[in-house]
Design a protein around this motif. Structure first.
Motif, PDB file in Angstrom:
ATOM      1  N   THR A 118      39.265  59.020 -19.561  1.00 47.91           N
ATOM      2  CA  THR A 118      38.809  60.397 -19.638  1.00 47.91           C
ATOM      3  C   THR A 118      38.953  60.894 -21.058  1.00 47.91           C
ATOM      4  O   THR A 118      39.791  60.418 -21.827  1.00 47.91           O
ATOM      5  CB  THR A 118      39.602  61.330 -18.702  1.00 47.91           C
ATOM      6  N   ALA A 119      38.136  61.869 -21.417  1.00 50.33           N
ATOM      7  CA  ALA A 119      38.215  62.500 -22.731  1.00 50.33           C
ATOM      8  C   ALA A 119      37.873  63.977 -22.560  1.00 50.33           C
ATOM      9  O   ALA A 119      37.199  64.365 -21.600  1.00 50.33           O
ATOM     10  CB  ALA A 119      37.232  61.850 -23.702  1.00 50.33           C
ATOM     11  N   GLY A 120      38.337  64.784 -23.456  1.00 50.48           N
ATOM     12  CA  GLY A 120      38.001  66.203 -23.447  1.00 50.48           C
ATOM     13  C   GLY A 120      38.497  66.936 -22.222  1.00 50.48           C
ATOM     14  O   GLY A 120      37.893  67.929 -21.817  1.00 50.48           O
ATOM     15  N   LEU A 121      39.596  66.492 -21.626  1.00 52.73           N
ATOM     16  CA  LEU A 121      40.107  67.136 -20.419  1.00 52.73           C
ATOM     17  C   LEU A 121      40.689  68.506 -20.763  1.00 52.73           C
ATOM     18  O   LEU A 121      41.530  68.622 -21.643  1.00 52.73           O
ATOM     19  CB  LEU A 121      41.173  66.264 -19.768  1.00 52.73           C
ATOM     20  N   THR A 122      40.187  69.515 -20.085  1.00 55.89           N
ATOM     21  CA  THR A 122      40.758  70.857 -20.183  1.00 55.89           C
ATOM     22  C   THR A 122      40.972  71.367 -18.769  1.00 55.89           C
ATOM     23  O   THR A 122      40.143  71.154 -17.885  1.00 55.89           O
ATOM     24  CB  THR A 122      39.852  71.844 -20.954  1.00 55.89           C
ATOM     25  N   VAL A 123      42.108  72.025 -18.565  1.00 53.66           N
ATOM     26  CA  VAL A 123      42.420  72.564 -17.247  1.00 53.66           C
ATOM     27  C   VAL A 123      43.163  73.875 -17.426  1.00 53.66           C
ATOM     28  O   VAL A 123      43.972  74.030 -18.331  1.00 53.66           O
ATOM     29  CB  VAL A 123      43.242  71.564 -16.400  1.00 53.66           C
ATOM     30  N   THR A 127      39.663  76.318 -13.795  1.00 47.39           N
ATOM     31  CA  THR A 127      38.629  75.402 -14.278  1.00 47.39           C
ATOM     32  C   THR A 127      39.205  74.055 -14.697  1.00 47.39           C
ATOM     33  O   THR A 127      40.245  73.990 -15.343  1.00 47.39           O
ATOM     34  CB  THR A 127      37.906  76.028 -15.495  1.00 47.39           C
ATOM     35  N   LEU A 128      38.512  72.989 -14.334  1.00 53.10           N
ATOM     36  CA  LEU A 128      38.847  71.632 -14.758  1.00 53.10           C
ATOM     37  C   LEU A 128      37.573  70.995 -15.285  1.00 53.10           C
ATOM     38  O   LEU A 128      36.564  70.943 -14.583  1.00 53.10           O
ATOM     39  CB  LEU A 128      39.404  70.819 -13.580  1.00 53.10           C
ATOM     40  N   ILE A 143      30.178  60.539 -18.145  1.00 56.36           N
ATOM     41  CA  ILE A 143      29.951  61.207 -16.865  1.00 56.36           C
ATOM     42  C   ILE A 143      30.772  62.492 -16.907  1.00 56.36           C
ATOM     43  O   ILE A 143      32.000  62.450 -16.954  1.00 56.36           O
ATOM     44  CB  ILE A 143      30.369  60.297 -15.696  1.00 56.36           C
ATOM     45  N   ASP A 144      30.094  63.627 -16.929  1.00 60.09           N
ATOM     46  CA  ASP A 144      30.754  64.919 -17.098  1.00 60.09           C
ATOM     47  C   ASP A 144      31.089  65.572 -15.769  1.00 60.09           C
ATOM     48  O   ASP A 144      30.247  65.640 -14.866  1.00 60.09           O
ATOM     49  CB  ASP A 144      29.876  65.861 -17.927  1.00 60.09           C
ATOM     50  N   PHE A 145      32.321  66.066 -15.663  1.00 56.75           N
ATOM     51  CA  PHE A 145      32.802  66.782 -14.491  1.00 56.75           C
ATOM     52  C   PHE A 145      33.058  68.230 -14.879  1.00 56.75           C
ATOM     53  O   PHE A 145      33.751  68.494 -15.873  1.00 56.75           O
ATOM     54  CB  PHE A 145      34.124  66.182 -13.991  1.00 56.75           C
ATOM     55  N   ALA A 146      32.495  69.167 -14.138  1.00 57.43           N
ATOM     56  CA  ALA A 146      32.736  70.598 -14.319  1.00 57.43           C
ATOM     57  C   ALA A 146      33.143  71.149 -12.954  1.00 57.43           C
ATOM     58  O   ALA A 146      32.311  71.256 -12.049  1.00 57.43           O
ATOM     59  CB  ALA A 146      31.492  71.302 -14.849  1.00 57.43           C
TER      60      ALA A 146
END
Length: 150
Positions: A118-123, A127-128, A143-146
């Motif tokens: 994973t990269a760019g993880l913000t929580v 919001t995740l 593969i982007d998860f919003a």
């Protein structure tokens, strides 16, 4: 799962191993896609290494716990699709939708789950967001998860 200890993120393999003196050494980590990331710093104390993470891994892991839903966007091999994802305190997860996955591994029923990074993880509280790079795609197809908490 309810009795499993909370996940603290990746830990250094040197933790609690024998050592001499009072040396301090770095214990870097590498993602499943080969990227170098901050790991731990280990210090020899009373004959064993004691390691401390250099990132907020435990705090981030705790913030991930909950039920999330949102959209997964691939780099064109399928249309964006909805996903619901439970993340448990021990770091395991359960997708409610076909094709859903989380942090590091996806189990397609093979002997060993497929892994990625994973990269760019913000929580935060609501919001995740993160980008997953699947190693079986050569780590080249983000593969982007919003997701939002519910």
């Amino acid at each position: 799962m309810c009795g499993a200890p909370a996940s603290l993120g990746a830990t250094c393999s040197l933790e609690a191993t024998a050592c001499r003196g009072t040396e301090s050494i770095a214990c870097p980590e590498t993602t499943a896609c080969g990227g170098a990331v901050a790991g731990s710093s280990c210090t020899c104390s009373n004959g064993i290494y004691r390691c401390a993470q250099l990132t907020r891994a435990a705090a981030v892991q705790a913030a991930l716990v909950g039920k999330w839903r949102g959209t997964v966007t691939t780099p064109g091999f399928t249309a964006p699709y909805p996903v619901t994802l439970w993340i448990y305190p021990d770091g395991t997860y359960w997708p409610d939708s076909t094709g859903a996955w989380a942090d590091v591994a996806i189990d397609f029923g093979a002997v060993t789950p497929n892994t990625g990074a994973t990269a760019g993880l913000t929580v935060d509280d609501t919001t995740l967001r993160f980008t997953f790079y699947a190693s079986w795609f050569g780590c080249a197809q983000p593969i982007d998860f919003a997701l939002t908490r519910y």
